[in-house]
Motif scaffolding. Structure first.
Motif, PDB file in Angstrom:
ATOM      1  N   LEU A   1     -85.826  35.069  98.301  1.00  0.00           N
ATOM      2  CA  LEU A   1     -86.260  33.685  98.423  1.00  0.00           C
ATOM      3  C   LEU A   1     -85.166  32.972  98.600  1.00  0.00           C
ATOM      4  O   LEU A   1     -84.208  32.989  98.174  1.00  0.00           O
ATOM      5  CB  LEU A   1     -87.032  33.201  97.279  1.00  0.00           C
ATOM      6  N   PRO A   2     -85.391  31.973  99.520  1.00  0.00           N
ATOM      7  CA  PRO A   2     -84.397  31.017  99.858  1.00  0.00           C
ATOM      8  C   PRO A   2     -83.480  30.142  98.750  1.00  0.00           C
ATOM      9  O   PRO A   2     -82.563  30.252  98.572  1.00  0.00           O
ATOM     10  CB  PRO A   2     -84.917  29.880 100.846  1.00  0.00           C
ATOM     11  N   GLU A   3     -84.507  29.851  97.628  1.00  0.00           N
ATOM     12  CA  GLU A   3     -83.857  29.150  96.473  1.00  0.00           C
ATOM     13  C   GLU A   3     -82.954  30.060  95.609  1.00  0.00           C
ATOM     14  O   GLU A   3     -82.248  29.553  94.881  1.00  0.00           O
ATOM     15  CB  GLU A   3     -84.806  28.383  95.848  1.00  0.00           C
ATOM     16  N   HIS A   4     -82.878  31.390  95.917  1.00  0.00           N
ATOM     17  CA  HIS A   4     -82.053  32.109  94.974  1.00  0.00           C
ATOM     18  C   HIS A   4     -81.125  32.797  95.850  1.00  0.00           C
ATOM     19  O   HIS A   4     -80.608  33.753  95.469  1.00  0.00           O
ATOM     20  CB  HIS A   4     -83.201  33.372  94.381  1.00  0.00           C
ATOM     21  N   ARG A   5     -80.714  32.573  97.010  1.00  0.00           N
ATOM     22  CA  ARG A   5     -79.626  32.948  97.879  1.00  0.00           C
ATOM     23  C   ARG A   5     -78.311  32.770  97.378  1.00  0.00           C
ATOM     24  O   ARG A   5     -78.027  31.875  96.801  1.00  0.00           O
ATOM     25  CB  ARG A   5     -79.900  32.876  99.339  1.00  0.00           C
ATOM     26  N   ARG A   6     -77.412  33.525  97.977  1.00  0.00           N
ATOM     27  CA  ARG A   6     -75.987  33.226  97.606  1.00  0.00           C
ATOM     28  C   ARG A   6     -75.704  33.411  96.075  1.00  0.00           C
ATOM     29  O   ARG A   6     -74.636  32.747  95.326  1.00  0.00           O
ATOM     30  CB  ARG A   6     -75.383  31.829  98.014  1.00  0.00           C
ATOM     31  N   LYS A   7     -76.334  34.502  95.466  1.00  0.00           N
ATOM     32  CA  LYS A   7     -76.134  34.800  94.195  1.00  0.00           C
ATOM     33  C   LYS A   7     -75.604  36.234  93.992  1.00  0.00           C
ATOM     34  O   LYS A   7     -75.527  36.589  92.549  1.00  0.00           O
ATOM     35  CB  LYS A   7     -77.390  34.383  93.235  1.00  0.00           C
ATOM     36  N   GLY A   8     -75.611  36.866  94.960  1.00  0.00           N
ATOM     37  CA  GLY A   8     -75.401  38.370  95.007  1.00  0.00           C
ATOM     38  C   GLY A   8     -76.703  39.143  94.705  1.00  0.00           C
ATOM     39  O   GLY A   8     -76.456  40.418  94.782  1.00  0.00           O
ATOM     40  N   TYR A   9     -77.864  38.594  94.753  1.00  0.00           N
ATOM     41  CA  TYR A   9     -79.020  39.463  94.608  1.00  0.00           C
ATOM     42  C   TYR A   9     -79.232  40.449  95.607  1.00  0.00           C
ATOM     43  O   TYR A   9     -79.598  41.628  95.245  1.00  0.00           O
ATOM     44  CB  TYR A   9     -80.155  38.424  94.359  1.00  0.00           C
ATOM     45  N   SER A  10     -78.898  40.193  96.646  1.00  0.00           N
ATOM     46  CA  SER A  10     -79.428  40.907  98.270  1.00  0.00           C
ATOM     47  C   SER A  10     -78.719  42.349  97.903  1.00  0.00           C
ATOM     48  O   SER A  10     -79.055  43.269  98.209  1.00  0.00           O
ATOM     49  CB  SER A  10     -79.294  40.239  99.265  1.00  0.00           C
ATOM     50  N   ARG A  11     -77.212  41.983  97.766  1.00  0.00           N
ATOM     51  CA  ARG A  11     -76.278  43.104  97.724  1.00  0.00           C
ATOM     52  C   ARG A  11     -76.535  44.066  96.271  1.00  0.00           C
ATOM     53  O   ARG A  11     -76.611  45.261  96.531  1.00  0.00           O
ATOM     54  CB  ARG A  11     -74.933  42.550  97.347  1.00  0.00           C
ATOM     55  N   LEU A  12     -77.069  43.618  95.278  1.00  0.00           N
ATOM     56  CA  LEU A  12     -77.297  44.083  94.012  1.00  0.00           C
ATOM     57  C   LEU A  12     -78.703  44.978  94.637  1.00  0.00           C
ATOM     58  O   LEU A  12     -78.519  46.242  94.251  1.00  0.00           O
ATOM     59  CB  LEU A  12     -77.745  43.260  92.924  1.00  0.00           C
ATOM     60  N   VAL A  13     -79.450  44.490  95.089  1.00  0.00           N
ATOM     61  CA  VAL A  13     -80.821  45.205  95.373  1.00  0.00           C
ATOM     62  C   VAL A  13     -80.615  46.452  96.402  1.00  0.00           C
ATOM     63  O   VAL A  13     -80.876  47.474  96.274  1.00  0.00           O
ATOM     64  CB  VAL A  13     -81.982  44.083  95.826  1.00  0.00           C
ATOM     65  N   ALA A  14     -79.824  45.842  97.452  1.00  0.00           N
ATOM     66  CA  ALA A  14     -79.670  47.082  98.579  1.00  0.00           C
ATOM     67  C   ALA A  14     -78.816  48.114  98.023  1.00  0.00           C
ATOM     68  O   ALA A  14     -79.017  49.044  98.358  1.00  0.00           O
ATOM     69  CB  ALA A  14     -79.110  46.103  99.824  1.00  0.00           C
ATOM     70  N   THR A  15     -77.743  47.884  97.203  1.00  0.00           N
ATOM     71  CA  THR A  15     -76.948  48.811  96.920  1.00  0.00           C
ATOM     72  C   THR A  15     -77.746  49.819  95.866  1.00  0.00           C
ATOM     73  O   THR A  15     -77.548  51.158  95.814  1.00  0.00           O
ATOM     74  CB  THR A  15     -75.913  48.283  96.072  1.00  0.00           C
ATOM     75  N   THR A  16     -78.578  49.245  94.894  1.00  0.00           N
ATOM     76  CA  THR A  16     -79.269  49.860  93.930  1.00  0.00           C
ATOM     77  C   THR A  16     -80.339  50.790  94.689  1.00  0.00           C
ATOM     78  O   THR A  16     -80.485  51.986  94.216  1.00  0.00           O
ATOM     79  CB  THR A  16     -80.176  49.020  93.006  1.00  0.00           C
ATOM     80  N   LEU A  17     -81.080  50.286  95.827  1.00  0.00           N
ATOM     81  CA  LEU A  17     -81.892  51.070  96.525  1.00  0.00           C
ATOM     82  C   LEU A  17     -81.160  52.411  97.086  1.00  0.00           C
ATOM     83  O   LEU A  17     -81.690  53.271  97.221  1.00  0.00           O
ATOM     84  CB  LEU A  17     -82.943  50.340  97.289  1.00  0.00           C
ATOM     85  N   ALA A  18     -80.140  52.071  97.911  1.00  0.00           N
ATOM     86  CA  ALA A  18     -79.293  52.967  98.522  1.00  0.00           C
ATOM     87  C   ALA A  18     -78.969  54.174  97.657  1.00  0.00           C
ATOM     88  O   ALA A  18     -79.023  55.389  98.000  1.00  0.00           O
ATOM     89  CB  ALA A  18     -78.205  52.448  99.106  1.00  0.00           C
ATOM     90  N   LYS A  19     -78.697  53.689  96.389  1.00  0.00           N
ATOM     91  CA  LYS A  19     -78.345  54.955  95.443  1.00  0.00           C
ATOM     92  C   LYS A  19     -79.523  55.783  94.863  1.00  0.00           C
ATOM     93  O   LYS A  19     -79.382  56.825  94.885  1.00  0.00           O
ATOM     94  CB  LYS A  19     -77.711  54.246  94.066  1.00  0.00           C
TER      95      LYS A  19
END
Length: 288
Positions: free
Chosen positions: A218-236
């Motif tokens: 969501l736009p108001e929660h960007r630039r906090k590292g959330y996307s990287r955390l979610v993508a890495t967790t799903l890849a694992k």
């Protein structure tokens, strides 16, 4: 044309497709899902067996299908010889050309053949292309270490989240997409960050071809590292279940490209193509 219904042959095909990575990845992911419960009721068509030259995964022919639902009516394609694929596509028993449907694949030739065959069927084709990435080695995925708000939790998507995903997906915004996303949430792995009210702030979902799709924050929660955390967790998570962690990204989406590079993702030399096929008589009708 042959429909592979034997579990032994389907397991053989899964192993055979591994010899043709990365071009066979979309079909490989679909066959893996078929061999692991077949939640989306798919089946496999080949030109011949075992020395196949072309393979298509498609919805089972007896499935009750909405003629306008290209989300669920999706096919994955891999060929060793382009002519064999063309002949398989031309076979009237392979695909129902009276419905809107999509074809996905990682080879340039599928676009050429789709245009050629569709013209004879009075069907329009719209082609989208993306860069393809894969996290081939789970050991190269970064360890994510940052202080997250204790009110937030890393979890998985729930069917109640389908409306939010439908509203925010560039391909969504309609009832058919909502139904499709709800089915994906029920059937395939996902990861999200939830706030203290259970609302997703960032998420990534897997589709019927084993591909990580609709990764969004969501736009108001960007630039906090959330996307990287979610993508890495799903890849694992995908690796732990034996799936190749693959995804697609628009080349001009530089924030996502930069993030994927920071995750040590491998950008493949082949592009991902998605082709929406629409019979001419549907073009003037609303698709609500």
């Amino acid at each position: 044309m042959l429909v592979l219904s034997s579990s032994t042959k389907l397991q053989m095909l899964e192993k055979m497709l591994m010899w043709s990575f990365p071009e066979s990845l979309k079909v490989y992911g679909a066959v893996m899902n078929i061999n692991r419960g077949n939640p989306f009721r798919k089946e496999v068509v080949v030109d011949k067996w075992p020395d196949f030259k072309a393979v298509i995964t498609r919805p089972q022919r007896e499935s009750d299908m909405d003629d306008l639902d290209h989300y669920t009516n999706a096919h994955a394609v891999f060929y060793k010889e382009l002519q064999a694929y063309k002949e398989l596509l031309e076979n009237t028993n392979t695909i129902n050309w009276g419905r809107i449907f999509q074809i996905q694949g990682l080879q340039d030739g599928i676009c050429e053949v789709s245009r050629t065959v569709a013209l004879t069927k009075e069907v329009d084709v719209k082609i989208s292309s993306f860069r393809t990435v894969i996290h081939s080695d789970p050991d190269t995925l970064p360890d994510i270490k940052f202080q997250m708000d204790p009110k937030l939790t890393v979890s998985y998507l729930d069917i109640s989240h389908a409306s939010l995903l439908n509203e925010t997906w560039s391909r969504g915004g309609n009832p058919r997409c909502h139904r499709y996303l709800a089915n994906l949430i029920c059937c395939f792995p996902s990861v999200c960050i939830l706030d203290d009210k259970g609302c997703p702030l960032s998420w990534s979902l897997t589709d019927q071809f084993g591909t990580m799709i609709h990764s969004y924050t969501l736009p108001e929660h960007r630039r906090k590292g959330y996307s990287r955390l979610v993508a890495t967790t799903l890849a694992k998570k995908l690796h732990s279940q034996g799936f190749p962690a693959q995804g697609n990204v628009v080349e001009t989406n530089m924030p996502s490209v930069t993030m994927l590079k920071s995750m040590n993702a491998q950008f493949l030399p082949c592009s991902f193509f998605r082709m929406i096929h629409t019979p001419f008589h549907f073009l003037s009708k609303p698709r609500l």
